[in-house]
Design a protein around this motif. Structure first.
Motif: not given
Length: 386
Positions: A275-287
């Motif tokens: 889920g964290v990586v999915l957020l990074e893919l969506m946002s282009g932002k680091r965890a």
């Protein structure tokens, strides 16, 4: 030239000495050295290690001499180095694809040679664990381990060379070499990575990856994603146990909250990291990033409230890929991310449900683009279950 291995910039985090979470790759001290699930075929079964040699003899890998790898990498020349981490340095080399003997640069098969830093007391057990797992497992979405070398104090791992390097580089590095990944490629990477996790989580393999993050997802020349670095992998719980009790290891920003709090490791821990990586893919932002404004240092804490409001999902999305996806797609991926990041692990989907949703999204997009037809609401996937 793409690099095989990269280290994302991490946020320094204080932790008690017994806590194995780290903010730098390679700072891992405890790993699982027991055999893989007994359900793996007999040809792939691993022995419970009694010595280094026993583990290596059980592995179906090429045992390279140190001189062979020195020749293949041009004596580990600095201009052959393609990455560096806490484990050590990674070098590009060449070997014959049939005999696996070293060849001249530019001929034969390209390899990535990861050399353990001899001055480091970290990484030896991780090195053995990598052989224990990745040496026996084969899947299109796992990086291929070709062999190893163990001579004197030299401990080396040899992999297929993955041309485009890590997902971390493509998402977060700025420069002419790294262009923003398109939405379609990001979703393909998410699906490929989920398929790799699904293989690990299957009853036949029963492995918890424990270090799912963008720097451990490698991309080949066709942007096929492959999971790498199995130094923290653990066998799933045995018998009727619900979890594996272990010291907390991994990387801040990706580890599941219940795992950090209790040391109880389950496959749902990997789902949270997904889920964290999915957020990074969506946002282009680091965890994690201390350079972001106050309140936005943690991507999960900042993004989750926005993703629950369909009118605010756009605030999370990477501005560099605006216009490449529909609102419907963004809503579905946001919903999946929220479920994976649930603080209650029982509410998270299992990896097969994740794969099915991502496949449905991919298939419906293909159908829509080929026919320009309005998607049929009846084809919407049913809600995910824990």
């Amino acid at each position: 030239m793409g690099c095989f291995f990269s280290v994302p910039s991490k946020i320094k985090a204080e932790s008690p000495p017994r806590n194995g979470l780290n903010s730098k790759d390679g700072s891992k001290e405890e790993n699982d050295l027991s055999c893989l699930s007994s359900k793996v075929s007999s040809s792939a079964m691993l022995l419970t290690p009694q010595s280094e040699d026993e583990i290596l003899q059980a592995s179906n890998l090429k045992n390279f001499t140190f001189n062979e790898l020195r020749t293949a990498t041009r004596n580990f020349r600095p201009d052959s180095m393609v990455g560096e981490g806490g484990f050590g340095c990674v070098f590009k080399g060449w070997i014959d694809e049939h005999t696996l003997a070293p060849t001249k640069p530019g001929t034969g098969m390209v390899i990535a040679v990861k050399r353990l830093n001899q001055e480091s007391n970290q990484g030896h057990i991780e090195w053995l664990t990598e052989i224990n797992y990745l040496g026996q497992l084969s899947h299109p979405n796992l990086v291929k381990l070709i062999g190893y070398s163990l001579e004197d104090d030299h401990r080396i791992l040899v992999y297929e060379f993955v041309a485009k390097g890590s997902l971390d580089n493509h998402l977060f590095r700025r420069g002419s070499y790294f262009q923003p990944l398109s939405w379609n490629i990001r979703m393909k990477v998410a699906l490929d990575a989920a398929k790799g996790l699904a293989f690990l989580h299957s009853d036949e393999v029963d492995v918890i990856y424990r270090d799912f993050k963008t720097s451990n997802i490698l991309l080949d020349s066709n942007y096929n994603a492959k999971l790498s670095d199995f130094g923290l992998a653990k066998n799933g719980p045995e018998g009727d146990k619900s979890h594996v009790s272990t010291r907390v290891m991994g990387t801040y920003g990706y580890a599941a909250p219940e795992y950090i709090a209790t040391g109880h490791l389950t496959k749902k821990s990997d789902i949270y990291s997904f889920g964290v990586v999915l957020l990074e893919l969506m946002s282009g932002k680091r965890a994690l990033d201390d350079n972001r404004p106050s309140g936005e240092h943690s991507l999960v804490e900042w993004a989750k409230p926005l993703l629950t409001n369909k009118h605010k999902i756009s605030q999370v999305m990477d501005a560099r890929i605006e216009g490449q996806y529909s609102k419907r797609e963004a809503k579905r991926i946001a919903h999946l991310a929220i479920q994976c990041l649930s603080t209650e692990q029982k509410l998270r989907p299992n990896i097969n449900e994740v794969v099915r949703l991502l496949e449905h999204l991919h298939d419906s997009k293909d159908t829509s683009s080929s026919s320009n037809a309005t998607p049929n609401p009846s084809l919407s996937p049913s809600p995910l279950r824990s």
